[in-house]
Scaffold this motif. Structure first.
Motif, PDB file in Angstrom:
ATOM      1  N   GLU A 136       0.831  -1.200   0.000  1.00  0.00           N
ATOM      2  CA  GLU A 136       0.000   0.000   0.000  1.00  0.00           C
ATOM      3  C   GLU A 136       0.870   1.258   0.000  1.00  0.00           C
ATOM      4  O   GLU A 136       0.580   2.234  -0.707  1.00  0.00           O
ATOM      5  CB  GLU A 136      -0.889  -0.040   1.245  1.00  0.00           C
ATOM      6  CG  GLU A 136      -1.871   1.075   1.387  1.00  0.00           C
ATOM      7  CD  GLU A 136      -2.736   0.905   2.627  1.00  0.00           C
ATOM      8  OE1 GLU A 136      -3.221   1.936   3.143  1.00  0.00           O
ATOM      9  OE2 GLU A 136      -2.932  -0.243   3.084  1.00  0.00           O
ATOM     10  N   LEU A 140       1.502   4.205  -2.948  1.00  0.00           N
ATOM     11  CA  LEU A 140       1.345   5.623  -2.634  1.00  0.00           C
ATOM     12  C   LEU A 140       2.500   6.454  -3.201  1.00  0.00           C
ATOM     13  O   LEU A 140       2.333   7.634  -3.493  1.00  0.00           O
ATOM     14  CB  LEU A 140       1.265   5.790  -1.119  1.00  0.00           C
ATOM     15  CG  LEU A 140       1.019   7.182  -0.564  1.00  0.00           C
ATOM     16  CD1 LEU A 140      -0.378   7.671  -0.944  1.00  0.00           C
ATOM     17  CD2 LEU A 140       1.180   7.179   0.960  1.00  0.00           C
ATOM     18  N   ASP A 436       0.372  10.585   5.943  1.00  0.00           N
ATOM     19  CA  ASP A 436      -0.139  10.536   4.578  1.00  0.00           C
ATOM     20  C   ASP A 436      -1.658  10.571   4.518  1.00  0.00           C
ATOM     21  O   ASP A 436      -2.226  10.747   3.436  1.00  0.00           O
ATOM     22  CB  ASP A 436       0.393   9.287   3.862  1.00  0.00           C
ATOM     23  CG  ASP A 436       0.238   8.018   4.688  1.00  0.00           C
ATOM     24  OD1 ASP A 436       0.633   8.034   5.859  1.00  0.00           O
ATOM     25  OD2 ASP A 436      -0.272   7.014   4.164  1.00  0.00           O
ATOM     26  N   TRP A 437      -2.347  10.407   5.645  1.00  0.00           N
ATOM     27  CA  TRP A 437      -3.796  10.611   5.647  1.00  0.00           C
ATOM     28  C   TRP A 437      -4.244  11.518   6.797  1.00  0.00           C
ATOM     29  O   TRP A 437      -5.406  11.555   7.153  1.00  0.00           O
ATOM     30  CB  TRP A 437      -4.550   9.281   5.660  1.00  0.00           C
ATOM     31  CG  TRP A 437      -4.534   8.506   6.961  1.00  0.00           C
ATOM     32  CD1 TRP A 437      -5.311   8.731   8.053  1.00  0.00           C
ATOM     33  CD2 TRP A 437      -3.729   7.365   7.290  1.00  0.00           C
ATOM     34  NE1 TRP A 437      -5.052   7.807   9.046  1.00  0.00           N
ATOM     35  CE2 TRP A 437      -4.080   6.953   8.598  1.00  0.00           C
ATOM     36  CE3 TRP A 437      -2.750   6.645   6.596  1.00  0.00           C
ATOM     37  CZ2 TRP A 437      -3.492   5.862   9.224  1.00  0.00           C
ATOM     38  CZ3 TRP A 437      -2.169   5.556   7.233  1.00  0.00           C
ATOM     39  CH2 TRP A 437      -2.524   5.182   8.524  1.00  0.00           C
ATOM     40  N   ASP A 502      -9.692   5.633   4.761  1.00  0.00           N
ATOM     41  CA  ASP A 502     -10.744   5.539   3.757  1.00  0.00           C
ATOM     42  C   ASP A 502     -11.872   6.528   3.991  1.00  0.00           C
ATOM     43  O   ASP A 502     -12.795   6.619   3.170  1.00  0.00           O
ATOM     44  CB  ASP A 502     -11.318   4.114   3.742  1.00  0.00           C
ATOM     45  CG  ASP A 502     -10.311   3.099   3.227  1.00  0.00           C
ATOM     46  OD1 ASP A 502      -9.513   3.473   2.344  1.00  0.00           O
ATOM     47  OD2 ASP A 502     -10.307   1.958   3.715  1.00  0.00           O
ATOM     48  N   ARG A 507      -9.086  10.494   3.177  1.00  0.00           N
ATOM     49  CA  ARG A 507      -8.797   9.992   1.833  1.00  0.00           C
ATOM     50  C   ARG A 507      -8.345  11.114   0.917  1.00  0.00           C
ATOM     51  O   ARG A 507      -7.466  10.929   0.056  1.00  0.00           O
ATOM     52  CB  ARG A 507     -10.029   9.293   1.255  1.00  0.00           C
ATOM     53  CG  ARG A 507      -9.765   8.624  -0.091  1.00  0.00           C
ATOM     54  CD  ARG A 507     -10.909   7.716  -0.522  1.00  0.00           C
ATOM     55  NE  ARG A 507     -12.156   8.456  -0.698  1.00  0.00           N
ATOM     56  CZ  ARG A 507     -13.244   8.267   0.035  1.00  0.00           C
ATOM     57  NH1 ARG A 507     -13.249   7.367   1.008  1.00  0.00           N
ATOM     58  NH2 ARG A 507     -14.346   8.976  -0.206  1.00  0.00           N
ATOM     59  N   ALA A 508      -8.911  12.305   1.086  1.00  0.00           N
ATOM     60  CA  ALA A 508      -8.507  13.444   0.258  1.00  0.00           C
ATOM     61  C   ALA A 508      -7.047  13.809   0.494  1.00  0.00           C
ATOM     62  O   ALA A 508      -6.318  14.138  -0.455  1.00  0.00           O
ATOM     63  CB  ALA A 508      -9.400  14.643   0.561  1.00  0.00           C
ATOM     64  N   ARG A 510      -4.717  11.721   1.516  1.00  0.00           N
ATOM     65  CA  ARG A 510      -3.883  10.654   0.951  1.00  0.00           C
ATOM     66  C   ARG A 510      -3.802  10.765  -0.570  1.00  0.00           C
ATOM     67  O   ARG A 510      -2.738  10.540  -1.159  1.00  0.00           O
ATOM     68  CB  ARG A 510      -4.431   9.294   1.366  1.00  0.00           C
ATOM     69  CG  ARG A 510      -3.493   8.159   0.978  1.00  0.00           C
ATOM     70  CD  ARG A 510      -3.868   6.889   1.690  1.00  0.00           C
ATOM     71  NE  ARG A 510      -2.792   6.423   2.544  1.00  0.00           N
ATOM     72  CZ  ARG A 510      -2.548   5.136   2.769  1.00  0.00           C
ATOM     73  NH1 ARG A 510      -3.297   4.211   2.221  1.00  0.00           N
ATOM     74  NH2 ARG A 510      -1.543   4.773   3.540  1.00  0.00           N
ATOM     75  N   GLU A 511      -4.886  11.129  -1.211  1.00  0.00           N
ATOM     76  CA  GLU A 511      -4.852  11.299  -2.661  1.00  0.00           C
ATOM     77  C   GLU A 511      -3.961  12.475  -3.046  1.00  0.00           C
ATOM     78  O   GLU A 511      -3.291  12.446  -4.086  1.00  0.00           O
ATOM     79  CB  GLU A 511      -6.266  11.479  -3.213  1.00  0.00           C
ATOM     80  CG  GLU A 511      -7.102  10.211  -3.181  1.00  0.00           C
ATOM     81  CD  GLU A 511      -6.384   9.039  -3.827  1.00  0.00           C
ATOM     82  OE1 GLU A 511      -5.888   9.191  -4.970  1.00  0.00           O
ATOM     83  OE2 GLU A 511      -6.282   7.971  -3.191  1.00  0.00           O
ATOM     84  N   ASP A 512      -3.949  13.495  -2.214  1.00  0.00           N
ATOM     85  CA  ASP A 512      -3.046  14.624  -2.448  1.00  0.00           C
ATOM     86  C   ASP A 512      -1.598  14.165  -2.366  1.00  0.00           C
ATOM     87  O   ASP A 512      -0.765  14.526  -3.206  1.00  0.00           O
ATOM     88  CB  ASP A 512      -3.333  15.730  -1.430  1.00  0.00           C
ATOM     89  CG  ASP A 512      -2.556  17.005  -1.708  1.00  0.00           C
ATOM     90  OD1 ASP A 512      -2.484  17.412  -2.884  1.00  0.00           O
ATOM     91  OD2 ASP A 512      -2.008  17.591  -0.758  1.00  0.00           O
ATOM     92  N   ARG A 514      -0.485  11.131  -2.841  1.00  0.00           N
ATOM     93  CA  ARG A 514      -0.224  10.265  -3.988  1.00  0.00           C
ATOM     94  C   ARG A 514       0.081  11.091  -5.245  1.00  0.00           C
ATOM     95  O   ARG A 514       1.019  10.798  -5.994  1.00  0.00           O
ATOM     96  CB  ARG A 514      -1.441   9.360  -4.227  1.00  0.00           C
ATOM     97  CG  ARG A 514      -1.218   8.259  -5.244  1.00  0.00           C
ATOM     98  CD  ARG A 514      -2.520   7.541  -5.600  1.00  0.00           C
ATOM     99  NE  ARG A 514      -3.363   7.317  -4.443  1.00  0.00           N
ATOM    100  CZ  ARG A 514      -3.229   6.307  -3.606  1.00  0.00           C
ATOM    101  NH1 ARG A 514      -2.275   5.419  -3.808  1.00  0.00           N
ATOM    102  NH2 ARG A 514      -4.060   6.170  -2.582  1.00  0.00           N
ATOM    103  N   GLU A 515      -0.727  12.132  -5.472  1.00  0.00           N
ATOM    104  CA  GLU A 515      -0.517  12.976  -6.649  1.00  0.00           C
ATOM    105  C   GLU A 515       0.828  13.698  -6.575  1.00  0.00           C
ATOM    106  O   GLU A 515       1.568  13.767  -7.565  1.00  0.00           O
ATOM    107  CB  GLU A 515      -1.651  13.992  -6.764  1.00  0.00           C
ATOM    108  CG  GLU A 515      -1.501  14.928  -7.956  1.00  0.00           C
ATOM    109  CD  GLU A 515      -2.604  15.967  -8.027  1.00  0.00           C
ATOM    110  OE1 GLU A 515      -2.502  16.867  -8.882  1.00  0.00           O
ATOM    111  OE2 GLU A 515      -3.560  15.897  -7.235  1.00  0.00           O
TER     112      GLU A 515
END
Length: 610
Positions: A136, A140, A436-437, A502, A507-508, A510-512, A514-515
């Motif tokens: 996971e 990331l 990260d989250w 999640d 989640r927002a 973590r997606e940031d 990741r990007e």
């Protein structure tokens, strides 16, 4: 295949059984006790005691009996099944079959660190439970896992910095083969494994060296933990060997890809070469043909340990934790000015700009926090990858009274800007587990000295006394609210809850992350791998962070508005790879000429070399 590191001390398997060696210069008599049976060891030169035992084998329990009065574990024990006061276990390093024969590590320029405390990273708190999380983290964008110290400590709960048997991975997390399996699995995923080690002191419970090797320590040097370790006295060669072999042991027998050396400013050494110098040289000489990364924590900001050769390779150590970057960001984001933050709260933007551009904010400058003493050495000539940058880590979170994460102290709009600057900056970034989250769980200070109530009381009261100088805890009743570090509840509050990653808000974040890490891989890593040419900072626009780094392959520029009003700046022909609350005005030929950033908005731009 198997891996093993041969040592001149401890228990080593041989054709005759097991060879045991203990340095005990203060002992007149030493007996080896194997599975309850004692046999006197042979006294040799320089205080060594040795014995080869055909009765011992892998799996045997053993201890050393000193002068018929005290049984102690092996200071070079490979494993302590029953904690630091009990017998050691003979371990066969060849029992684990490795599958990563082709693994040679990864370049430092590709490193994105994820700092982990094994005991609180999962509800189980084991190496085995951490393994499923690695895929996971790789997905990331993480490329390296950094474990807090795992050398055996007293009890079942500890950050790891109270270790007393540095060769024995603590049994609270699993056995030696469990740890090797974790490292092997990480390598199979393409992840590096870094280990934090402590060579500046031993913990307060379970260190028996004073009883038979007094000269392991010295009163010539005093540290925050008492007498210093003897790195420069008459018998310091043996002491140095103990720690050098420890470093090589983790790198060779456990195949770690690097080490982070805790608080080397507290390794006090008047000898030549300095131990920090010798340590790196001996590691570099012993391990070739693979990437090995050596990272310092050094409050003294000594650039001398980070120098590069004419091919831009580290001569000694690879990098240093960039506390100046963290401290300046923290002062800027939170407005806090107590403790060591007073050195940054006076001019946080200026301090941050210099640290990002040059590595250290303090390069021989007087430190108010240290009573005006000069701190640091010039560092602008070093590449950004000589510094590990972070917004949070175990210290900066856990040393707060309640262990709050930055996401509890700072609005997301501000934190998002700082996070982008961290992950798209040219320094090596580090995320603290759960960052990260924006994990809601704190990371609090915890220990387990249940077998020593006096020590537990001292730690509890000492922890609360630490905060007496802070305004919020000037009242004794306020200090009573500081979590009890000896309580099991304090530990359990610090265990990560991975399921909340999640939830929408988490989640927002973590997606940031990741990007941002995807952008880093595509745009930033090729620049920093190409060769550093220098940096510049521009402080002419109030409230604007404006730093540019130049590399052989091109330019990277960070712009961030940390003020309360929009700011417009010229951006020329550079291409933005990331923007937040920023609008750009196209110039002639559709090249960008200017950008207007709202408060806590920013841009990261790149431009290829001409």
């Amino acid at each position: 295949m198997y891996r093993t590191h041969a040592m001149p001390f401890g228990a080593e398997l041989s054709d005759e059984g097991v060879r045991f060696a203990l340095w005990a210069p203060n002992a007149a008599k030493v007996e080896l006790v194997v599975d309850g049976e004692a046999q006197e060891m042979t006294a040799a030169e320089q205080g060594w005691h040795r014995l080869a035992s055909a009765r011992a084998a892998a799996g045997s329990r053993y201890a050393f009996r000193i002068d018929d009065r005290l049984e102690v574990p092996d200071p070079a024990s490979r494993f302590q099944p029953d904690d630091v006061h009990a017998a050691s276990l003979v371990v066969d390093p060849r029992a684990y079959t490795w599958t990563d024969a082709r693994w040679t590590g990864r370049p430092w320029s590709e490193t994105v660190l994820y700092e982990v405390h094994v005991g609180t990273a999962t509800p189980e708190g084991t190496y085995a439970a951490l393994m499923p999380k690695l895929a996971e983290l790789k997905e990331l964008g993480i490329t390296a896992i950094e474990l807090l110290p795992i050398g055996d400590f007293a009890g079942r709960r500890n950050w790891g910095y109270d270790g007393v048997l540095p060769f024995a991975p603590d049994s609270a997390y699993g056995g030696p083969e469990d740890l090797k399996r974790l490292v092997d699995h990480a390598h199979g995923l393409g992840l590096m494994m870094i280990l934090d080690v402590v060579y500046n002191h031993f913990g307060p419970s379970g260190n028996y060296l004073h009883a038979y090797a007094e000269s392991f320590f010295t009163d010539r040097h005093r540290t925050p933990w008492g007498a210093g370790i003897n790195f420069d006295g008459a018998t310091s060669g043996i002491v140095r060997d103990y720690f050098v072999h420890n470093a090589l042991y983790w790198l060779e027998e456990y195949h770690f890809d690097g080490l982070r050396f805790d608080a080397v400013h507290a390794i006090l050494d008047d000898g030549r070469p300095h131990f920090i110098d010798e340590l790196a040289n001996r590691i570099r000489d012993a391990i070739r043909g693979r990437h090995v990364h050596l990272v310092l924590e050094n409050d003294a900001n000594q650039a001398r340990w980070l120098e590069r050769d004419d091919r831009a390779r580290p001569v000694l150590h690879t990098a240093q934790w960039a506390d100046d970057i963290h401290n300046a960001w923290h002062a800027l984001l939170t407005g806090e000015a107590e403790g060591y933050y007073e050195d940054y709260a006076d001019r946080p933007l200026e301090r941050l700009s210099r640290a990002l551009a040059e590595g250290f904010a303090y390069q021989g400058d007087p430190s108010a926090h240290k009573g005006g003493a000069a701190r640091g050495e010039p560092s602008a000539h070093l590449p950004p990858t000589a510094f590990v940058a972070f917004l949070q880590n175990h210290d900066q979170v856990g040393n707060r009274a309640f262990g709050e994460r930055l996401s509890r102290l700072v609005p997301e709009e501000k934190l998002a800007l700082a996070r982008a600057a961290l992950l798209l900056g040219p320094q090596v970034p580090l995320l603290f587990m759960g960052e990260d989250w924006s994990a809601s769980t704190p990371f609090q200070f915890f220990v387990d000295f249940a077998d020593d109530p006096t020590l537990s009381d001292a730690v509890r009261e000492g922890r609360r006394a630490e905060f007496a100088k802070f305004k919020a805890f000037s009242d004794p009743d306020a200090r009573e609210r500081v979590p009890d570090p000896t309580s099991e509840d304090t530990f359990h509050r610090s265990v990560l809850n991975w399921s909340e990653a999640d939830q929408p808000a988490h989640r927002a974040v973590r997606e940031d992350v990741r990007e941002l890490l995807g952008l880093r891989q595509r745009h930033v890593e090729p620049l920093i791998a190409s060769g550093f040419r220098g940096s510049q900072q521009d402080l002419t626009v109030p409230d604007m962070l404006d730093v540019t780094w130049r590399f052989d392959a091109g330019m990277l520029r960070l712009l961030a508005n940390v003020g309360s009003f929009p700011i417009t700046v010229a951006v020329g022909t550079a291409r933005p790879i990331w923007s937040r609350h920023a609008t750009t005005t196209p110039g002639h030929g559709h090249n960008l000429t200017s950008s207007t950033m709202a408060p806590w908005g920013g841009l990261v731009l790149v431009e290829p070399a001409a």
